[in-house]
Design a protein around this motif. Sequence first.
Motif, PDB file in Angstrom:
ATOM      1  N   VAL A 239      -9.985  32.198  25.219  1.00  0.00           N
ATOM      2  CA  VAL A 239      -9.841  30.645  24.769  1.00  0.00           C
ATOM      3  C   VAL A 239      -9.743  29.983  22.947  1.00  0.00           C
ATOM      4  N   VAL A 240     -10.308  31.809  21.860  1.00  0.00           N
ATOM      5  CA  VAL A 240     -10.233  31.373  20.499  1.00  0.00           C
ATOM      6  C   VAL A 240      -9.276  30.890  20.187  1.00  0.00           C
ATOM      7  N   MET A 241      -7.942  31.834  20.973  1.00  0.00           N
ATOM      8  CA  MET A 241      -6.212  31.250  20.119  1.00  0.00           C
ATOM      9  C   MET A 241      -5.860  30.656  20.449  1.00  0.00           C
ATOM     10  N   PRO A 242      -6.151  30.017  21.588  1.00  0.00           N
ATOM     11  CA  PRO A 242      -4.661  29.194  21.978  1.00  0.00           C
ATOM     12  C   PRO A 242      -6.294  27.925  21.182  1.00  0.00           C
ATOM     13  N   VAL A 243      -7.745  27.770  21.180  1.00  0.00           N
ATOM     14  CA  VAL A 243      -7.777  26.754  20.189  1.00  0.00           C
ATOM     15  C   VAL A 243      -6.918  26.709  18.933  1.00  0.00           C
ATOM     16  N   LEU A 244      -7.589  27.966  18.015  1.00  0.00           N
ATOM     17  CA  LEU A 244      -6.454  27.625  17.125  1.00  0.00           C
ATOM     18  C   LEU A 244      -5.384  26.567  17.222  1.00  0.00           C
ATOM     19  N   ALA A 245      -4.499  27.245  17.482  1.00  0.00           N
ATOM     20  CA  ALA A 245      -3.433  27.190  17.888  1.00  0.00           C
ATOM     21  C   ALA A 245      -2.432  26.066  18.070  1.00  0.00           C
ATOM     22  N   GLU A 246      -3.987  25.288  19.164  1.00  0.00           N
ATOM     23  CA  GLU A 246      -3.695  24.131  19.103  1.00  0.00           C
ATOM     24  C   GLU A 246      -3.936  23.555  18.187  1.00  0.00           C
ATOM     25  N   SER A 247      -5.205  23.411  17.490  1.00  0.00           N
ATOM     26  CA  SER A 247      -4.888  22.618  16.417  1.00  0.00           C
ATOM     27  C   SER A 247      -4.277  23.312  14.490  1.00  0.00           C
ATOM     28  N   GLY A 248      -3.320  24.129  14.843  1.00  0.00           N
ATOM     29  CA  GLY A 248      -2.468  24.736  13.664  1.00  0.00           C
ATOM     30  C   GLY A 248      -3.622  25.278  12.882  1.00  0.00           C
ATOM     31  N   ARG A 249      -4.336  26.216  13.107  1.00  0.00           N
ATOM     32  CA  ARG A 249      -4.863  26.809  11.996  1.00  0.00           C
ATOM     33  C   ARG A 249      -4.856  28.425  12.184  1.00  0.00           C
ATOM     34  N   VAL A 250      -3.964  29.647  13.023  1.00  0.00           N
ATOM     35  CA  VAL A 250      -3.967  30.392  13.081  1.00  0.00           C
ATOM     36  C   VAL A 250      -3.124  30.724  11.811  1.00  0.00           C
ATOM     37  N   GLN A 251      -2.079  29.993  10.863  1.00  0.00           N
ATOM     38  CA  GLN A 251      -1.712  30.713   9.559  1.00  0.00           C
ATOM     39  C   GLN A 251      -2.827  30.546   8.448  1.00  0.00           C
ATOM     40  N   THR A 252      -3.968  29.483   8.905  1.00  0.00           N
ATOM     41  CA  THR A 252      -4.821  29.146   7.386  1.00  0.00           C
ATOM     42  C   THR A 252      -5.282  30.582   7.448  1.00  0.00           C
ATOM     43  N   ALA A 253      -6.266  30.789   6.413  1.00  0.00           N
ATOM     44  CA  ALA A 253      -7.116  31.609   6.039  1.00  0.00           C
ATOM     45  C   ALA A 253      -7.879  32.176   7.785  1.00  0.00           C
TER      46      ALA A 253
ATOM     47  N   GLY B 256      -7.631  31.614  10.457  1.00  0.00           N
ATOM     48  CA  GLY B 256      -7.333  31.907  11.251  1.00  0.00           C
ATOM     49  C   GLY B 256      -6.631  33.186  11.090  1.00  0.00           C
ATOM     50  N   ARG B 257      -6.786  33.604  10.130  1.00  0.00           N
ATOM     51  CA  ARG B 257      -6.533  35.254   9.569  1.00  0.00           C
ATOM     52  C   ARG B 257      -7.289  36.194  10.069  1.00  0.00           C
ATOM     53  N   ALA B 258      -8.325  35.654   9.183  1.00  0.00           N
ATOM     54  CA  ALA B 258      -9.883  36.946   9.252  1.00  0.00           C
ATOM     55  C   ALA B 258      -9.742  36.362  11.282  1.00  0.00           C
ATOM     56  N   THR B 259     -10.194  35.311  11.162  1.00  0.00           N
ATOM     57  CA  THR B 259     -10.590  35.446  13.266  1.00  0.00           C
ATOM     58  C   THR B 259      -9.373  36.384  14.232  1.00  0.00           C
ATOM     59  N   PHE B 260      -8.141  35.739  13.379  1.00  0.00           N
ATOM     60  CA  PHE B 260      -7.102  36.929  14.626  1.00  0.00           C
ATOM     61  C   PHE B 260      -7.431  38.685  14.271  1.00  0.00           C
ATOM     62  N   SER B 261      -8.166  39.135  12.909  1.00  0.00           N
ATOM     63  CA  SER B 261      -8.458  39.845  12.516  1.00  0.00           C
ATOM     64  C   SER B 261     -10.113  40.762  12.848  1.00  0.00           C
ATOM     65  N   ILE B 262     -10.687  39.895  13.151  1.00  0.00           N
ATOM     66  CA  ILE B 262     -11.889  40.186  13.474  1.00  0.00           C
ATOM     67  C   ILE B 262     -11.493  40.375  15.316  1.00  0.00           C
ATOM     68  N   LEU B 263     -10.808  40.050  16.034  1.00  0.00           N
ATOM     69  CA  LEU B 263     -10.362  39.439  17.717  1.00  0.00           C
ATOM     70  C   LEU B 263      -9.845  41.044  17.957  1.00  0.00           C
ATOM     71  N   LEU B 264      -8.705  41.671  17.245  1.00  0.00           N
ATOM     72  CA  LEU B 264      -8.340  42.805  17.407  1.00  0.00           C
ATOM     73  C   LEU B 264      -9.019  43.828  17.460  1.00  0.00           C
ATOM     74  N   ALA B 265      -9.711  43.759  16.360  1.00  0.00           N
ATOM     75  CA  ALA B 265     -10.921  44.552  15.253  1.00  0.00           C
ATOM     76  C   ALA B 265     -11.709  44.757  17.554  1.00  0.00           C
ATOM     77  N   GLN B 266     -11.948  43.888  17.305  1.00  0.00           N
ATOM     78  CA  GLN B 266     -12.328  43.389  19.132  1.00  0.00           C
ATOM     79  C   GLN B 266     -12.399  44.109  20.011  1.00  0.00           C
ATOM     80  N   ASP B 267     -10.803  44.041  20.163  1.00  0.00           N
ATOM     81  CA  ASP B 267     -10.135  44.262  21.226  1.00  0.00           C
ATOM     82  C   ASP B 267      -9.808  46.127  21.394  1.00  0.00           C
ATOM     83  N   LEU B 268      -9.046  46.717  20.341  1.00  0.00           N
ATOM     84  CA  LEU B 268      -9.741  47.707  20.024  1.00  0.00           C
ATOM     85  C   LEU B 268     -10.930  48.721  20.183  1.00  0.00           C
ATOM     86  N   ALA B 269     -11.889  48.153  20.364  1.00  0.00           N
ATOM     87  CA  ALA B 269     -13.467  48.630  20.518  1.00  0.00           C
ATOM     88  C   ALA B 269     -13.553  48.202  22.033  1.00  0.00           C
ATOM     89  N   VAL B 270     -13.093  48.267  22.778  1.00  0.00           N
ATOM     90  CA  VAL B 270     -13.430  47.835  23.811  1.00  0.00           C
ATOM     91  C   VAL B 270     -13.748  48.996  25.304  1.00  0.00           C
TER      92      VAL B 270
END
Length: 607
Positions: free
Chosen positions: A145-159, A161-175
């Motif tokens: 849900v989070v990544m499409p919402v950020l992409a829709e608002s154009g915030r994926v490449q912002t500071a 957005g990068r922090a959010t993606f990094s945390i989500l990536l760490a969470q995916d690795l932690a599953v």
Amino acid sequence: MTGHGGGGEYKDLVVFLAAAGVMVPLFNRLKISPILGFLAAGVLLGPDGLARFADTAPWLAWLTISDAGQIRSLSELGVAFLLFMIGLELSWGRLKSMRRLVFGLGLTQVAACTVVLAALFMMLGQTLVSAAVLGMGLSLSSTAVVMPVLAESGRVQTASGRATFSILLAQDLAVAPILITVTVLAALAQSGGDLAPGTLGAALLTLVPAAIGLALLVGLGRLVLRPMFRSVARAKARGQGQEMFVAASLLVVVGAGLAAQAAGLSMSLGALIAGLLLAETEFRREVELSIEPFKGLLLGVFFVGVGIGLDLDAVAANPAWVFGLAAALTAIKIGMIFGAARLWGIKRKAAIETALVLGPAGEFAFVILGAGLVEGIASPAFTGTVLVAATISIFTIPAMAALAGWLTREAPAAPDLPQEALEPVGAENQVLVVGYGRVGRLVGEMLSEHGQSYLALDSNASTVAKGRAEGSNVFYGDAGRAEMLQLCGVDTARAVVVTMDSPGKVDEVVRTARALRPDLILIARARDDRHAVRLYQLGVTDAVPETTEAALQLAENTLVDLGVPMGLVLASIHERRDRFRTLFQDAMPDRDARPRKARALRTAARP
């Protein structure tokens, strides 16, 4: 369910597909994540939705999903496909470049939220083992849900957005480690919570078959996957169709998942491993394209299953408790994520935005808490209430993103600019240059050198001040607003050139300009080839990808320095550039019409 032969056995599938065809486009039109559409469809079509009235209106039974178990079985495939796609996106190089945020900030967030949430659940009367499982499950957020919402608002490449993606990536690795930890905790719970070395050793011994299965899965994957896809690619090259690649991709996901289940692991963990193995091969992108439609639909089944499982009776029985729990869980995560982000050097505004969008629960809460229920270490009644609260929190993600945007919004204009820099006045038949950084400045200089008048627009006050000090016709403003483009004379402009380096903002300006003038010559800077294809789909006349142009310039300089005649070099570079443009335009839905239209516009604009 109706007996076989009358079509009733497919009724739930038909209802799901109908919901996907109605709810998802509706939510897309409202600019809401389609995942929330699937969740809403599950609530509406489940036993606590329209099915409640089936006794008084029997025809409603044909509009509801009666076999939730069947949906849940399919939803396992949806989670497996999601993890497979996550595995495809990972690579050692990518992890290395982001290691500080992923393994620092991301794992700090997971650990801190797990500990604090587990402590909360122990205060609410849960055992240590049950509280640990609940804390681990709810420490994760919703990638879907989070990544499409950020992409829709154009915030994926912002500071943020990068922090959010990094945390989500760490969470995916932690599953995967969390799921293994749940297995260990189950063994400890069965021993009465005795943490003696012998008991702990016995618990760890239960993981031996899983470890052997994991090693076999990785080893066989390395040996089999690349040769198998090479064979499929050769068959595809002989004209035997894309369906073989799709079939091979489906076989890998489902086969790896079933192999992992046979070894005592989860299907989703097997799919993640398969994705990681394929990410290192040359077939990564082709597999990703083949799997994408199935992943989206099956993930939709997962969220419909989550919606069906939303116990509205529990909400109605004690709404204050359920909504209060959802708010408390979200607030605790927001506070912990904000603190972790600040600890790892994220600026305040970016930390606020990151914390707000990641505060609600995620889809893996249902996977991990479900594993806890299967292992018998989570209280069914309490866990059911927690899952209801988690579902409610997921529905708040778009609102959280909007709140984050409102709290971190910038002032519309800088006060130190003179008034004339804030009031652009468009002249007829000039070129509008959007973005006046290094690229925009050079475009303006070349236009002036060839006698073409232009007006430049930039949202950076210092850039505008510097440009005006040099005598350039540059103004402050946001070109994503239709009113600003009209004020700059877009109605009579000869062309608009979008030079900004933010893909999301470029897309926004292109949409706005194309909506104002369908016949406008519109040239835009693209980040890469994929971004160029997207820009052509949005209606640009020409897209100029940075990576392609840099490669062509390097090739041109190399050939000239090697002594190849300049005329031959320029001709070949021009030919290759046209070939790339044709490839990008061919990816457009109406690829036969738009290139002709673009050429006609360029021809008409020539003096």
